[in-house]
Write an enzyme that holds these catalytic residues in place. Structure first.
Site, PDB file in Angstrom:
ATOM      1  N   TYR A   5     -52.602 -28.341 -22.162  1.00  0.00           N
ATOM      2  CA  TYR A   5     -51.837 -27.117 -21.852  1.00  0.00           C
ATOM      3  C   TYR A   5     -50.543 -27.025 -23.266  1.00  0.00           C
ATOM      4  O   TYR A   5     -49.463 -26.483 -23.095  1.00  0.00           O
ATOM      5  CB  TYR A   5     -50.966 -27.456 -20.723  1.00  0.00           C
ATOM      6  CG  TYR A   5     -51.374 -28.265 -19.978  1.00  0.00           C
ATOM      7  CD1 TYR A   5     -52.153 -26.977 -18.612  1.00  0.00           C
ATOM      8  CD2 TYR A   5     -51.912 -29.812 -18.940  1.00  0.00           C
ATOM      9  CE1 TYR A   5     -53.130 -26.883 -18.011  1.00  0.00           C
ATOM     10  CE2 TYR A   5     -52.540 -29.464 -17.927  1.00  0.00           C
ATOM     11  CZ  TYR A   5     -53.330 -28.398 -17.480  1.00  0.00           C
ATOM     12  OH  TYR A   5     -53.890 -28.825 -16.454  1.00  0.00           O
ATOM     13  N   CYS A  34     -36.380 -18.716 -32.246  1.00  0.00           N
ATOM     14  CA  CYS A  34     -34.948 -17.935 -31.512  1.00  0.00           C
ATOM     15  C   CYS A  34     -34.284 -18.485 -31.108  1.00  0.00           C
ATOM     16  O   CYS A  34     -34.339 -17.531 -29.422  1.00  0.00           O
ATOM     17  CB  CYS A  34     -34.816 -17.015 -32.827  1.00  0.00           C
ATOM     18  SG  CYS A  34     -34.729 -16.260 -34.206  1.00  0.00           S
TER      19      CYS A  34
HETATM   20  C1  LIG Z   1     -56.181 -26.745  -8.564  1.00  0.00           C
HETATM   21  C2  LIG Z   1     -56.151 -27.302  -9.227  1.00  0.00           C
HETATM   22  N1  LIG Z   1     -56.833 -27.919 -10.089  1.00  0.00           N
HETATM   23  C3  LIG Z   1     -57.574 -29.067 -11.057  1.00  0.00           C
HETATM   24  C4  LIG Z   1     -55.464 -28.788 -12.115  1.00  0.00           C
HETATM   25  C5  LIG Z   1     -55.964 -29.694 -13.475  1.00  0.00           C
HETATM   26  O1  LIG Z   1     -54.301 -30.719 -13.359  1.00  0.00           O
HETATM   27  P1  LIG Z   1     -54.499 -31.473 -14.422  1.00  0.00           P
HETATM   28  O2  LIG Z   1     -54.777 -30.675 -15.454  1.00  0.00           O
HETATM   29  O3  LIG Z   1     -53.562 -32.412 -14.266  1.00  0.00           O
HETATM   30  O4  LIG Z   1     -55.711 -32.878 -14.190  1.00  0.00           O
HETATM   31  C6  LIG Z   1     -54.417 -28.302 -11.655  1.00  0.00           C
HETATM   32  C7  LIG Z   1     -53.520 -27.712 -12.003  1.00  0.00           C
HETATM   33  O5  LIG Z   1     -53.029 -27.185 -11.965  1.00  0.00           O
HETATM   34  C8  LIG Z   1     -54.919 -27.327 -10.457  1.00  0.00           C
HETATM   35  O6  LIG Z   1     -54.230 -26.263 -10.017  1.00  0.00           O
END
Ligand SMILES: Cc1ncc(COP(=O)(O)O)c(C=O)c1O
Length: 428
Positions: free
Chosen positions: A385, A359
Site C-alpha cells: 500500500y 502542499c
Molecule cells: C477481500 C480482501 N482480501 C484481501 C485483502 C488483503 O488484505 P491485507 O493486505 O491486509 O492482507 C483485502 C484488503 O483490502 C481485501 O479487501
C-alpha cells in the site's frame, strides 16, 4: 531483509542501499540517485510465502496474493513462482495478474461495484473463467449470471459473507462489521441462496470473508472463520460440496511497535478450525497482501533541507511526500524513518519532524530521532500500500521502483517523466 553493515549502513537483500541507488541501471546520471525510490527485496517476499504455506501443513490450500498491496510485475511473478494465486479488485489488477503468469484458475475477484467490462474479463479468462468472482451483494448474482449467459459461458462464483465481526484494527481498514459496504450480511443469505438457485449460468464454488487488515491476533479472524464455516455447512447440506472457503487476508506486520502473531499462526489456526468443524474437504484460501510484501520494501528519500523553528521544533524536509506514501496521512500510520548510511539513532536523541514537499499539512511522517540531519533517509515497511496508493498530486512524478534478487538489481520500473505528465495535462 533490511540489515546494517559494521559501519551501520543499510543493506537490502545483502546489497548496500547506497550502491543500489548509484547503480547505473537505477541512476540515470552518475552520482544522482533518483529519489524518491522504492526498493524491494524479492527473495524475502518469496520466503514469506514459504513460511506461510508451511503453516498449512498437508491441508489443501491456496495463497491468493492480494495484488492491491503491490501490483509490480517482478513481485507478482516472484510470488507466483512460490505457488501463489491472486485476489484482485479491478479489471486492471486481473489483467496484470494474468500477464504475470497467474493461472485464471487461481484468481479471485472481489469488489462491491464491478463494471460489466470487468465481469466479462473475469468470465472470459482462460478456458473457463477465473476461479471465482466474489459476489458482494444479492443483486450482483443476477448481473453476473446475465453476463455469463451473454458470453455463452458458465461463471464460477463465491459469496463474500459479511460475518459482522469487529476486527481489532484501524476503523478505516475494518471491513467485516455490519456498517461496512463489503459482503452479504447474514440476514440476506436466504435471499442470496434463492437468487443463486435461480441463476442458471452460475456455479457456486466457494464462500469467503475478509474482516480487515493489519490484524495482530487470530481471535477475530477465527471467529469470522467460524461464522463462514456455519454458512458453508448450511449450504453444503442443501446443495453439495464447496470447492473452497476463503477467510481473506489481513495478517499484520511489525511497523516498529511489535507484532507477535505471524501469518503462519493464522494458517495453523484455520486448519485446526476446519478440522473441528468436521469440514476437511474444501481448499483453504487466504488472501494476504501486506504480510507478504510490506516489510520488504523501503522508500528512500533525499533530505532537501533541515529547518529550525523558534519554538524549538526541528523539521527534516525530504523529497518523498504523501503522494508517494499516503499511509501516514490517510491512516495516521507511523513508519520508522532512519538514516541510510548510518545506524538508526536511539529514540532518546533529538526528534525531528519529517515532512515532504506536498502542499498539505498532512504531508507529515511524524517525529523521528536523528543526531545530525543525514543526506538520505529510508522509510521502512513501505512495500505494501505504498506505490499502489501513490499519486501524481502536485504535479509530482511517481517514484522509481527497484527490485533486488539474488544480491543484484534485477529489475527497475521507471515512472513516466514530468515532461510526459506536462504534455498530458496541457493537452499539447
Ligand atoms: C477481500 C480482501 N482480501 C484481501 C485483502 C488483503 O488484505 P491485507 O493486505 O491486509 O492482507 C483485502 C484488503 O483490502 C481485501 O479487501
Amino acid at each position: 531483509m533490511l540489515t546494517r553493515d559494521s559501519r551501520g549502513a543499510a543493506l537490502l537483500g545483502g546489497l548496500p542501499l547506497h550502491d543500489i541507488l548509484h547503480d547505473p541501471a537505477v541512476a540515470p546520471s552518475p552520482g544522482e540517485p533518483p529519489t524518491p525510490a522504492y526498493v524491494y527485496d524479492l527473495d524475502a517476499m518469496a520466503h514469506e510465502v514459504r513460511a506461510l504455506r508451511a503453516g498449512f501443513g498437508s491441508a489443501p490450500h491456496l495463497v491468493a496474493y492480494a495484488v492491491k498491496a503491490n501490483t509490480a510485475g517482478p513481485i507478482i511473478r516472484t510470488l507466483a513462482r512460490q505457488g501463489c494465486g491472486a485476489e484482485v479488485v479491478s479489471g486492471g489488477e486481473l489483467a496484470v495478474a494474468l500477464r504475470c503468469g497467474i493461472a485464471a484458475d487461481a484468481i479471485l475477484y472481489s469488489g462491491v461495484a464491478k463494471k460489466k467490462i470487468e465481469i466479462d474479463a473475469a468470465i472470459g479468462a482462460g478456458d473457463r473463467g477465473i476461479l471465482a468472482i466474489q459476489i458482494e451483494n444479492v443483486e450482483e448474482i443476477a448481473r453476473v449470471s446475465a453476463r455469463a449467459q451473454a458470453l455463452g459461458r458458465r461463471a464460477r462464483v463465491s459469496l463474500r459473507i459479511n460475518p459482522d465481526i469487529e476486527a481489532d484494527t484501524h476503523a478505516k481498514v475494518a471491513t467485516g462489521h455490519d456498517e461496512a459496504k463489503f459482503g452479504i450480511a447474514r440476514e440476506d443469505l436466504p435471499a442470496a441462496w434463492d437468487a443463486l438457485d435461480r441463476a442458471a449460468h452460475l456455479d457456486l464454488v466457494g464462500l469467503s470473508c475478509h474482516i480487515g487488515s493489519q490484524l495482530m491476533r487470530t481471535n477475530e479472524y477465527i471467529d469470522a472463520a467460524g461464522v463462514l464455516l456455519q454458512c458453508a455447512a448450511e449450504r453444503e447440506r442443501a446443495s453439495g460440496r464447496l470447492q473452497f472457503v476463503s477467510f481473506g487476508g489481513g495478517f499484520g506486520i511489525d511497523y516498529g511497535g511489535g507484532c507477535d502473531t505471524k501469518p503462519q499462526a493464522f494458517a495453523q489456526a484455520v486448519v485446526k478450525k476446519l478440522a473441528t468443524a468436521g469440514l476437511e474437504g474444501p481448499t483453504i484460501v487466504t488472501e494476504p497482501g501486506r504480510a507478504l510484501v510490506g516489510a520488504h520494501g523501503l522508500l528512500c528519500a533525499r533530505v532537501i533541507a533541515a529547518k529550525h523553528s523558534r519554538s524549538g521544533r526541528r523539521w527534516l524536509l525530504i523529497d518523498a511526500g504523501m503522494n508517494d506514501l499516503v499511509r501516514p496521512a490517510m491512516y495516521g500510520a507511523k513508519h520508522r524513518i532512519e538514516p541510510l548510511d548510518a545506524p538508526p539513532h536511539a529514540t532518546d536523541t533529538s526528534l525531528w519532524r519529517v515532512a515532504g514537499p506536498v502542499c498539505e499539512s498532512s504531508d507529515d511522517f511524524g517525529e523521528h530521532p536523528f543526531v545530525e540531519p543525514p543526506d538520505f533517509v529510508l522509510i521502512r515497511d513501505a512495500g505494501a500500500y505504498g506505490f499502489t496508493m501513490a499519486s501524481e498530486y502536485n504535479g509530482r512524478p511517481l517514484p522509481v521502483e527497484v527490485f533486488i534478487e539474488q544480491g543484484r538489481v534485477a529489475h527497475v520500473i521507471r515512472p513516466r517523466s514530468v515532461d510526459s505528465w506536462v504534455s498530458e495535462r496541457a493537452g499539447c
